[in-house]
Design a protein around this motif. Structure first.
Motif, PDB file in Angstrom:
ATOM      1  N   PRO A  46      37.104 -11.523 -30.249  1.00  0.00           N
ATOM      2  CA  PRO A  46      37.737 -12.724 -30.795  1.00  0.00           C
ATOM      3  C   PRO A  46      38.395 -12.409 -32.133  1.00  0.00           C
ATOM      4  O   PRO A  46      37.900 -11.608 -32.935  1.00  0.00           O
ATOM      5  CB  PRO A  46      36.579 -13.705 -30.973  1.00  0.00           C
ATOM      6  CG  PRO A  46      35.348 -12.882 -30.943  1.00  0.00           C
ATOM      7  CD  PRO A  46      35.671 -11.644 -30.175  1.00  0.00           C
ATOM      8  N   GLU A  47      39.531 -13.055 -32.368  1.00  0.00           N
ATOM      9  CA  GLU A  47      40.253 -12.841 -33.620  1.00  0.00           C
ATOM     10  C   GLU A  47      39.585 -13.633 -34.730  1.00  0.00           C
ATOM     11  O   GLU A  47      39.014 -14.699 -34.511  1.00  0.00           O
ATOM     12  CB  GLU A  47      41.694 -13.281 -33.454  1.00  0.00           C
ATOM     13  CG  GLU A  47      42.448 -12.443 -32.456  1.00  0.00           C
ATOM     14  CD  GLU A  47      43.884 -12.905 -32.313  1.00  0.00           C
ATOM     15  OE1 GLU A  47      44.386 -13.588 -33.219  1.00  0.00           O
ATOM     16  OE2 GLU A  47      44.505 -12.574 -31.293  1.00  0.00           O
ATOM     17  N   ASP A  48      39.695 -13.110 -35.937  1.00  0.00           N
ATOM     18  CA  ASP A  48      39.113 -13.775 -37.099  1.00  0.00           C
ATOM     19  C   ASP A  48      40.071 -14.877 -37.557  1.00  0.00           C
ATOM     20  O   ASP A  48      41.246 -14.621 -37.794  1.00  0.00           O
ATOM     21  CB  ASP A  48      38.917 -12.743 -38.209  1.00  0.00           C
ATOM     22  CG  ASP A  48      37.821 -13.151 -39.159  1.00  0.00           C
ATOM     23  OD1 ASP A  48      37.116 -14.135 -38.875  1.00  0.00           O
ATOM     24  OD2 ASP A  48      37.661 -12.459 -40.179  1.00  0.00           O
TER      25      ASP A  48
END
Length: 67
Positions: A63-65
């Motif tokens: 997952p992207e931050d």
């Protein structure tokens, strides 16, 4: 014979319809049985498609931050 009520006729038609439906069900059941014999049982194996992003064996990207 002309004095018979239509109830008897309706009952006969209903009984014939019931018998026809039962014959159709029996034929479908027999057809499924023959199809299982020809194609073998479903062993539940699943071959994943590598191009499918929702396939359970394809690793997902982290997952992207969002900060």
């Amino acid at each position: 014979m002309a004095g018979r009520s239509s109830t008897t006729f309706k009952k006969r038609q209903k009984e014939l319809a019931r018998q026809d439906k039962q014959r159709e069900k029996t034929a479908k059941r027999e057809q499924r049985k023959q199809q299982k014999i020809m194609h073998g049982p479903d062993d539940g194996t699943y071959i994943p498609d590598e191009d499918d992003p929702f396939s359970p064996n394809v690793p997902m990207a982290p997952p992207e931050d969002r900060h």
